[in-house]
Design an enzyme around this catalytic site. Sequence first.
Site, PDB file in Angstrom:
ATOM      1  N   CYS A  75       0.853  -1.184   0.000  1.00  0.00           N
ATOM      2  CA  CYS A  75       0.000   0.000   0.000  1.00  0.00           C
ATOM      3  C   CYS A  75       0.895   1.242   0.000  1.00  0.00           C
ATOM      4  O   CYS A  75       1.670   1.443   0.934  1.00  0.00           O
ATOM      5  CB  CYS A  75      -0.879  -0.017   1.252  1.00  0.00           C
ATOM      6  SG  CYS A  75      -1.860   1.471   1.463  1.00  0.00           S
ATOM      7  N   CYS A 190      -1.145   3.299  -6.514  1.00  0.00           N
ATOM      8  CA  CYS A 190      -2.061   2.765  -5.496  1.00  0.00           C
ATOM      9  C   CYS A 190      -2.281   1.328  -5.906  1.00  0.00           C
ATOM     10  O   CYS A 190      -2.571   1.058  -7.090  1.00  0.00           O
ATOM     11  CB  CYS A 190      -3.385   3.530  -5.494  1.00  0.00           C
ATOM     12  SG  CYS A 190      -4.684   2.724  -4.522  1.00  0.00           S
TER      13      CYS A 190
HETATM   14  N1  DGL Z   1      -4.172   0.479  -1.823  1.00  0.00           N
HETATM   15  C1  DGL Z   1      -3.791   1.680  -1.191  1.00  0.00           C
HETATM   16  C2  DGL Z   1      -2.537   2.280  -1.853  1.00  0.00           C
HETATM   17  O1  DGL Z   1      -1.735   1.588  -2.434  1.00  0.00           O
HETATM   18  C3  DGL Z   1      -4.771   2.743  -0.811  1.00  0.00           C
HETATM   19  C4  DGL Z   1      -6.260   2.587  -0.900  1.00  0.00           C
HETATM   20  C5  DGL Z   1      -7.024   3.467   0.096  1.00  0.00           C
HETATM   21  O2  DGL Z   1      -7.260   4.656  -0.190  1.00  0.00           O
HETATM   22  O3  DGL Z   1      -7.371   2.944   1.148  1.00  0.00           O
HETATM   23  O4  DGL Z   1      -2.281   3.452  -1.767  1.00  0.00           O
END
Ligand code: DGL
Length: 265
Positions: A75, A190
């Site tokens: 993430c 993301c």
């Molecule tokens: N999957 C997450 C990232 O790589 C973020 C998603 C969210 O906003 O919770 O930034």
Amino acid sequence: MGSGGPVLFFDSGLGGLTVLREARYLLPYEPLLYVADDAAFPIGRWPEADLKARLLTLFDKLIATHEPKAVVIACNTAFTLAGDALRRAHPQVPFVGTVPAIKPAAERTASGLISVLATPGTVRRAYTRSLIESFASQCHVRLVGSDLLAEMAEYHLRGDPVADEALLAEISDCFLESEGRRTDIVVLACTHYPFLTNRFRKIAPWPVDWLDPAEAIARQLVRVLGADAASAPADTPDRAIFTSNPKDPALVRLLAGFGLVLERD
Ligand code: DGL
């Protein structure tokens, strides 16, 4: 190396599965634990201090309970904010992070116009600014923060309809034309967004390279595990923990497609 537990993958929702599936391919026998802090999802809009405190508290518990061999923060939003603090708090555990793939994009671009598509949090981070200064100072880098795409990716993955127009509204700022040059790389900063790449390709104003760092992250995990990578099948299935403790059968099926059994309290 951390203790003898599984490799723990962390995200706020389903996005980290784009990284887990690459890791599973490279490390077929490694026991994996997927943790989603879906009670906090989406975290892209959280104030930095609150999110950092939540992540540090959550990881104190996760590491004490599961004694992971290594942790993959799958993430960008979490790692660009709390990666350093997590490493300092748990020096015995190797952390593999996820950061916007600005360096490889700067190396590959022909036009010199790159866009970074991310959550509003990742776009705001000092970490992201310093990646641009260090590795892409010769490029024009446009940061595009999306409030909605992570949720749209989850809808799409769960089979709920997401309209092309709604997706286009989120990505159109990535496409820049200047002095006869056009954006040629969009960094998917993301981990949710690679689930939408085929949709993006269909609606994009012109073809670009959609840069997904998942494989590079999985390769980094292989390097970190080294000789400690599992070499024989485990006798227990890979598990997933979601902090909201959902009971949704559709989620159970979706996770089963990634080889994960949803654990319930
Ligand atoms: N999957 C997450 C990232 O790589 C973020 C998603 C969210 O906003 O919770 O930034």
